[in-house]
Design a protein around this motif. Structure first.
Motif, short mmCIF file in Angstrom:
data_model
loop_
_atom_site.label_atom_id
_atom_site.label_comp_id
_atom_site.label_asym_id
_atom_site.label_seq_id
_atom_site.Cartn_x
_atom_site.Cartn_y
_atom_site.Cartn_z
N LEU A 16 0.83 -1.20 0.00
CA LEU A 16 0.00 0.00 0.00
C LEU A 16 0.88 1.26 0.00
CD1 LEU A 16 -2.96 0.94 0.37
CD2 LEU A 16 -2.56 0.92 2.82
N ILE A 17 1.89 1.25 0.84
CA ILE A 17 2.78 2.42 0.94
C ILE A 17 3.57 2.61 -0.36
CG2 ILE A 17 4.85 3.23 2.13
CD1 ILE A 17 3.55 2.00 4.73
N GLN A 18 4.05 1.52 -0.90
CA GLN A 18 4.76 1.56 -2.19
C GLN A 18 3.86 2.20 -3.26
OE1 GLN A 18 7.74 -0.65 -3.13
NE2 GLN A 18 7.66 0.40 -5.11
N PHE A 19 2.62 1.77 -3.28
CA PHE A 19 1.65 2.28 -4.25
C PHE A 19 1.44 3.79 -4.06
CE2 PHE A 19 -2.97 3.26 -4.68
CZ PHE A 19 -3.08 3.19 -6.06
N CYS A 20 1.26 4.21 -2.81
CA CYS A 20 1.05 5.64 -2.54
C CYS A 20 2.28 6.46 -2.90
CB CYS A 20 0.67 5.87 -1.07
SG CYS A 20 -1.01 5.33 -0.72
N TYR A 21 3.45 5.87 -2.70
CA TYR A 21 4.69 6.55 -3.07
C TYR A 21 4.73 6.78 -4.59
CZ TYR A 21 9.62 7.22 -4.12
OH TYR A 21 10.82 7.71 -4.60
N LYS A 81 4.69 2.80 11.55
CA LYS A 81 5.81 1.89 11.82
C LYS A 81 6.28 1.24 10.52
CE LYS A 81 7.23 -2.23 14.35
NZ LYS A 81 8.65 -1.85 14.21
N VAL A 82 5.34 0.74 9.71
CA VAL A 82 5.72 0.09 8.45
C VAL A 82 6.46 1.09 7.56
CG1 VAL A 82 4.88 -1.09 6.39
CG2 VAL A 82 3.81 -1.54 8.61
N LEU A 83 5.92 2.29 7.49
CA LEU A 83 6.53 3.35 6.66
C LEU A 83 7.96 3.64 7.12
CD1 LEU A 83 6.30 5.60 4.53
CD2 LEU A 83 5.21 7.04 6.26
N MET A 84 8.15 3.79 8.42
CA MET A 84 9.49 4.09 8.95
C MET A 84 10.43 2.91 8.75
SD MET A 84 9.65 7.20 10.09
CE MET A 84 8.45 7.89 8.95
N ASP A 85 9.90 1.70 8.95
CA ASP A 85 10.72 0.49 8.74
C ASP A 85 11.20 0.37 7.30
OD1 ASP A 85 10.39 -0.23 11.37
OD2 ASP A 85 8.99 -1.89 11.00
N MET A 86 10.41 0.85 6.35
CA MET A 86 10.76 0.71 4.94
C MET A 86 11.95 1.57 4.55
SD MET A 86 6.95 0.49 3.19
CE MET A 86 7.40 0.32 1.45
N GLY A 87 12.22 2.63 5.31
CA GLY A 87 13.36 3.49 5.02
C GLY A 87 13.15 4.34 3.78
N PRO A 88 14.15 5.17 3.43
CA PRO A 88 14.03 6.02 2.23
C PRO A 88 13.89 5.16 0.98
CG PRO A 88 15.91 6.68 3.60
CD PRO A 88 15.41 5.39 4.13
#
Lengths: 359, 359
Positions: B115-120, B148-155
């Motif tokens: 989901l985060i990848q998609f939003c990025y 937490k997931v977002l922060m864990d994923m890093g830049p």
């Protein structure tokens, strides 16, 4: 009913988390796009300008007449409606605040009749911000609700003019603004508008329970014969009497300054004195990149610690400058507050009127 | 910090009178006009559809996959974004609800990463409705926050994806929805957006004080060693354990009906079973002028007194019918509630499957 002598329909009373939320609901319903205008007093409580902008409408200003004790001037309203119409704006609502915020005036019955007549003729919905209805500091013009005047006028007004009136636990002698309890009552509102309001209000599923309890206490205060009545009567009277004395002290204090004029705070909680600023002070403000009234208020804050709000936050006639302050400091403190204000103002005037200001 | 292991900036946390108010603020900021779209799950909590309409934007639906335990399907989202773009709609935000309302699913970390990848990739602001984060009834997928997931994923994700996450005192084991206490936290939000949110939030001058106190208690619960800790731990565990048992009883009850299938309520407070309706029941509903699921729910109410909400109030795939109920009846009552439901459902099926239904 108890207040106005006319019955109320519970189906037309909406409980809201503070009067601001009710105002937002009404403006949301009233405004379709930027060509819909709402008449608002200037000076006004900034909730109105902000919310009208947020919901995408246009604020149509009407200036209160400072010389006439901040009274409503229907001629001024009429000319603003015509002006707006020229720009393609349909005026659909009119906000008035009685007692006034920040201007403190109490409207006469005659003034309210004129206003209702005007709204009838122009098909304008009346939004009556009556949140200060308990805060009255003179006996000539007791609070009279827009609903009562409307009903007293009889047809065709009493059965046509659409009215929403607001009340809250945040003011009065209780001042429970941290509880978010309020209501608005609709009169003559089109049933489809009521349905629409009901729908908008229903988006928020859960009401604020303590706020609603406070509203219940407000509209059903202790009555003669109740065990709590004597204490309630004594305390509420003491608060209002003290506020009345404070209103006098502040107005007199402001008017004792040679460059300050201040209408008496007939109601509500504010003083809104006009400060005549010397040309050199205006020039100094300009150099500092500030509006003149902001400049004055900041200097006052720095010199005395007294925090006020510049009149430009509320709107004021071009070229006039005001300061808004409350009458809420404790009664014992007010003489000292006013003494500090007067000393600051004298020093300020001396600085900017004196020859050194011409440098 | 304690929840996610990452620090929070108090300047980026806004207290609101319930999470709904925070959602309204965000949608207000996100949506400029009807060409701005917000992706929302279907089924969804109706707050989103109502508020998007109120602020004048367009809801872009993405269907949750009932077969995959109501999981998020990023392929579905991507195709909806393309579809919306063809209509001239810019998708600016995405709402997801975890644990799901009304669907009860708990999202996996892998699903959240997608989901985060998609939003990025699509430059979409993520609105994480995490109000049920304490209401978890299985151990395979504990609650994991989007932050937490977002922060864990890093830049480049952790420093780019704009996220607003919501939490409230209305759910959890406290359930204080009558107090209107909530907050939202912003991550990576553009400073100008934060300024704008601050401005919108400032229109309401007075906060709900008791609601804020409840938020304080929620985010600072008793800690081991505190005198109140054992009682707090015992009571909150008892509530959650009971809700977990109730979730099982309801799901099992629904699944014991031959024409009903129900995903397990992994979290939140709802059951959302799918009811297979015979053609004759659909025809009967049509004759009665009702949607088939509304017809079913009304019959259930009349026969048993059990009040449910038709799935059409939340959105459902064309041709499927659902019923939303809560798992909140007292634990002792649930066996009887489910027995009554089953009996009603059998009678209903017998009536509309039988030969007399063809008349």
């Amino acid at each position: 009913m108890r207040r106005d002598g006319y019955p109320s329909d519970p189906e037309l009373i909406f409980l809201t988390d503070g009067a601001s939320k009710g105002v937002t609901h009404l403006l949301n319903i009233l405004i379709r796009n930027e060509n819909d205008g709402v008449l608002c007093p200037i000076p006004q409580y900034p909730l109105y300008s902000a919310t009208i902008q947020l919901v995408g409408g246009t604020l149509v200003p009407y200036y209160l007449s400072e010389e006439a004790g901040w009274g409503l001037d229907v001629k001024e309203m009429r000319s603003q409606v015509l002006e707006a119409r020229k720009k393609g704006i349909t005026v659909r609502g009119l906000v008035f605040i009685n007692p006034g915020n920040p201007t403190g005036q109490c409207l006469s019955e005659a003034n309210l009749r004129e206003l209702i007549q005007f709204c009838y003729e122009e098909h304008i919905v009346l939004l009556a911000d009556e949140v200060y209805q308990q805060n009255i500091y003179q006996d000539e013009r007791p609070f009279i609700s827009a609903k009562k005047v409307l009903m007293d006028m009889g047809p065709p007004y009493s059965n046509n003019v659409e009215l929403a009136s607001f009340h809250t636990v945040s003011k009065g002698y209780w001042g429970e603004c941290g509880q978010r309890g309020a209501y608005f009552e609709l009169t003559n509102m089109h049933p489809k508008t009521v349905d629409e309001l009901y729908k908008v209000a229903s988006i928020a599923l859960s009401p604020n329970v303590p706020g609603q309890i406070f509203v219940g206490l407000m509209v059903n205060p202790p009555k003669p014969g109740d065990i709590s009545y004597p204490k309630f009567a004594e305390e509420s009277k003491a608060i209002l009497d003290s506020l009345r004395r404070r209103a006098h002290m502040m107005t007199d204090g402001f008017n004792s300054c040679r460059n300050v004029t201040c209408n008496f705070t007939e109601g509500a909680m504010y003083s809104f004195p006009k400060i005549k600023l010397p040309a050199a002070a205006i020039a100094a403000a300009k150099r500092a990149g500030k509006a003149p009234d902001v400049f004055y208020c900041l200097k006052l804050l720095e010199a005395t610690g007294i925090s006020t709000v510049p009149g430009s936050g509320f709107g004021q006639k071009e070229g006039t400058f005001h300061v808004r302050t409350t009458i809420l400091p404790s009664e014992d403190d007010i003489p000292e507050v006013m003494r500090m204000f007067k000393t600051f103002n004298e020093d300020f005037m001396a600085q900017y009127e004196g020859p050194q200001s011409r440098l």
